[in-house]
Design a protein around this motif. Structure first.
Motif, mmCIF file in Angstrom:
data_model
loop_
_atom_site.group_PDB
_atom_site.id
_atom_site.type_symbol
_atom_site.label_atom_id
_atom_site.label_comp_id
_atom_site.label_asym_id
_atom_site.label_seq_id
_atom_site.Cartn_x
_atom_site.Cartn_y
_atom_site.Cartn_z
ATOM 1 N N CYS B 248 0.942 -1.208 -0.130
ATOM 2 C CA CYS B 248 0.028 -0.095 -0.110
ATOM 3 C C CYS B 248 0.790 1.223 -0.005
ATOM 4 O O CYS B 248 2.219 1.230 0.125
ATOM 5 C CB CYS B 248 -0.902 -0.055 1.379
ATOM 6 S SG CYS B 248 0.003 0.125 2.792
ATOM 7 N N GLU B 250 1.669 2.990 2.356
ATOM 8 C CA GLU B 250 2.622 3.042 3.424
ATOM 9 C C GLU B 250 4.043 2.480 3.183
ATOM 10 O O GLU B 250 5.070 2.795 3.928
ATOM 11 C CB GLU B 250 2.071 2.293 4.847
ATOM 12 C CG GLU B 250 0.928 2.939 5.039
ATOM 13 C CD GLU B 250 0.975 4.367 5.875
ATOM 14 O OE1 GLU B 250 1.898 4.322 6.501
ATOM 15 O OE2 GLU B 250 0.318 5.076 5.564
ATOM 16 N N HIS B 255 -0.218 -6.139 1.926
ATOM 17 C CA HIS B 255 -1.398 -6.834 2.470
ATOM 18 C C HIS B 255 -1.824 -8.086 1.780
ATOM 19 O O HIS B 255 -1.942 -7.937 0.575
ATOM 20 C CB HIS B 255 -2.492 -5.691 2.590
ATOM 21 C CG HIS B 255 -2.561 -4.515 3.214
ATOM 22 N ND1 HIS B 255 -2.572 -4.569 4.707
ATOM 23 C CD2 HIS B 255 -2.127 -3.366 2.934
ATOM 24 C CE1 HIS B 255 -2.407 -3.490 5.184
ATOM 25 N NE2 HIS B 255 -2.053 -2.549 4.219
ATOM 26 N N CYS B 310 -2.286 -1.423 9.810
ATOM 27 C CA CYS B 310 -1.411 -0.464 8.847
ATOM 28 C C CYS B 310 -1.592 0.831 8.897
ATOM 29 O O CYS B 310 -2.861 1.234 9.362
ATOM 30 C CB CYS B 310 -1.553 -1.342 7.251
ATOM 31 S SG CYS B 310 -0.330 -0.283 6.447
ATOM 32 N N CYS B 312 -2.233 2.743 6.835
ATOM 33 C CA CYS B 312 -3.261 3.026 5.511
ATOM 34 C C CYS B 312 -4.751 2.539 5.904
ATOM 35 O O CYS B 312 -5.663 3.069 5.327
ATOM 36 C CB CYS B 312 -2.896 2.411 4.546
ATOM 37 S SG CYS B 312 -3.364 0.482 4.816
HETATM 38 ZN ZN LIG Z 1 -1.310 -0.595 4.524
#
Ligand SMILES: [Zn+2]
Lengths: 137, 433
Positions: B248, B250, B255, B310, B312
């Motif tokens: 992602c 981040e 994931h 996370c 995100c």
């Molecule tokens: Zn993430």
């Protein structure tokens, strides 16, 4: 200041001979020579008559080789010469990392130093009137 | 931005509930429809009724690449071919090829997984996506193609190769995102430079999604410095469907969608699950695949997993960068060591070169000894022996901090270590087992 050649050598049979052979092939004279050993490897330090050619020949032969500036002093080949210099450097608080010496027909006794503080060492030696400013032949 | 916000932000408990329900359904299905799995379960002394919760997962036998080869081509399929809408196949570099099949639902779920991933790394319907993975039996090209189209991005289905054309179209069509292997991206940027095109300044490219081969953080930096784009990692194998997951925005892991896949990390030697954050082999159970469901599939990839939420906002667990292949693992004094970790450390030390050898020996007192030989680079001062000894110590300390085991470091002259064409054999194991 003169130029010293240092070469990294693995501690394997024939490595030293491989270096001297290269120099011989290129007709280079070794003026001074010393080995510092540390288990698996050693470092050869030397002063030769034709430094650039020696450096190139060794480099091309695949050796790890470097050129370093070192201080040389020229003294009478007589007792107490080295002591006088070592004492002067010690009094000035300058560490000697390594030292080696040689004599030849061309020069009086030449002593090569690696010190902790090059600039100050040069002053001390200049004052003693022993700093070698010529060229190695 | 989320593709499927309801699912991507479910709580850990809700995800586990889904996993449990789907796992129980899965073991019943494979037991009923697949003679292969029925035999496997019986050999392992496990019956679908034994699988009551996720904790029972470890009772199930593993599935390996060799099983797919032994049952080539359709022996592991759990649906009749009439329900299969597509095949993909991987070439057999070692042994027979493997064939995978997909139902219409499998394709939909694959697209769903990759759409979630692409949105998580910032791809949207505004993007123009150049897909430079191979189209065809390889899953890379078509996998990205279907997901990018579903997302509404504009697809440039150029496939792999024809680099001059890649550069030309990238410039003329205004490509914003590229998907290809990281090594191809490096090649492409050099090729572009030779054509007089500076990707950073002369194109609209802003991101790349790179995978299908192992790559490192160093390669990521190189790509980003050369091209000015942001490089994302993608994970997936044909057995699991194809490219499925990406980092992602981040960029702290990839994931793994827990409503579709159950990921475990196991010790490659013992098969035991390892603790949270410990490295080991990634094992995946597919809980929505129909044509070719896989129970505890040994990916052979070494990584570690984190399952905290996370930055995100997504709750699904993350796997970290692939550290190496399970086949390459060494055990030194009881510690698992991967040559890729050693390589990673050496690449960060400018005083040494990129070639190395790992020598394992056993001392008289029974302790393992690992020696790493590495070549000096031009940047080392070699005035005194301590220059070398300090360098060796510095490398040994860095290695210790990463490997958790001491190695003896021996520097050698440049050009003296063996060079390898193709797969490198950098390990010499002299231990008598
Ligand atoms: Zn993430």
């Amino acid at each position: 200041m003169i130029k010293q050649i240092s070469v990294f050598v693995e501690n394997k049979p024939g490595r030293l001979a491989a270096i001297t052979e290269k120099l011989y092939e290129n007709n280079i004279n070794i003026r001074a020579f010393t080995i510092a050993e540390a288990g698996d490897f050693g470092i050869i330090r030397m002063v030769v008559d034709r430094t650039e050619e020696a450096y190139t020949a060794l480099k091309e032969a695949g050796f790890t080789v470097r050129l370093t500036n070192v201080i040389a002093v020229e003294v009478e080949d007589e007792p107490g010469s080295l002591h006088k210099i070592a004492k002067a450097l010690g009094d000035a608080g300058i560490n000697i990392e390594y030292v080696y010496a040689f004599t030849s027909e061309e020069h009086k006794a030449l002593i090569i130093f690696r010190v902790s503080d090059e600039e100050r060492a040069k002053n001390v030696l200049e004052n003693l009137g022993v700093l070698f400013k010529g060229e190695i032949k | 931005m989320y593709w499927n916000p309801a699912i991507e932000r479910l709580s850990g408990e809700e995800l586990e509930e889904i996993q449990e329900r789907r796992l129980r359904a899965l073991v019943n299905t494979v037991y009923e429809y697949s003679p292969f799995y029925r035999r496997r379960f019986k050999d392992a002394g496990v019956h679908p009724s034994d699988i009551k919760s996720l904790n029972d997962l470890s009772k199930l036998p593993f599935t390996k690449k060799q099983d797919l080869r032994n049952n080539y081509p359709f022996g592991m399929f759990c649906v009749p071919l009439s329900q299969v809408v597509r095949f993909h196949a991987s070439s057999g570099t070692t042994g027979k090829p493997t064939v995978v099949g997909y139902t219409a639902n499998d394709i939909r779920n694959w697209v769903e997984s990759l759409c979630r991933a692409l949105v998580s790394c910032g791809v949207s319907s505004k993007d123009i996506m150049q897909i430079a993975y191979g189209y065809g039996l390889f899953t890379g090209g078509l996998g990205f193609h279907y997901a990018a189209e579903r997302l509404g991005s504009t697809v440039v289905p150029i496939s792999a190769g024809n680099t001059a054309r890649q550069v030309e179209l990238m410039k003329d069509l205004g490509t914003t995102v590229i998907a290809c292997t990281p090594s191809y991206m490096l090649y492409l940027s050099e090729y572009a430079a030779e054509m007089g095109v500076d990707i950073a300044n002369d194109t609209n490219l802003r991101a790349g999604i790179f995978g299908a081969e192992p790559w490192s953080e160093e390669t990521r930096k190189r790509i980003e410095e050369k091209t000015g784009i942001v490089a994302y990692d993608v994970y997936g194998t044909s057995e699991l469907s194809g490219p499925l997951f990406t980092e992602c925005t981040e960029r702290s892991g990839i994931h793994i969608w827990a409503d579709m896949f159950i990921a475990e990390i196991v010790d490659p030697e013992t098969g035991e699950q390892v603790g949270e954050g410990e490295k080991g082999e990634l094992v995946v159970t597919t809980i929505t695949k129909e044509a070719l469901p896989l129970i505890r599939w040994r990916t052979g990839d070494i990584t570690y997993m984190e399952s905290d939420k996370c930055g995100c906002g997504r709750t699904h667990p993350r796997i970290m960068r692939i550290l190496g292949r399970a086949d390459d693992m060494l055990i030194v004094r009881g510690v698992n060591v991967f040559p890729s970790q050693i390589e990673h450390v050496l690449l960060q030390i400018p005083e040494v070169g990129e070639h190395y050898m790992i020598i394992l020996d056993r001392r008289d007192d029974g302790l393992d000894e690992m020696t790493i030989q590495v070549e000096l680079s031009d940047r080392v001062s070699i005035d005194t022996t301590s220059d070398i000894l300090n360098l060796e110590r510095k490398i040994a300390e860095k290695l210790k901090s990463v490997l958790n085991v001491w190695a003896k470091v021996e520097v050698v002259n440049p050009g003296t270590l063996q060079r390898f064409e193709g797969k490198a054999k950098r390990v010499i194991d002299k231990r008598k087992i």
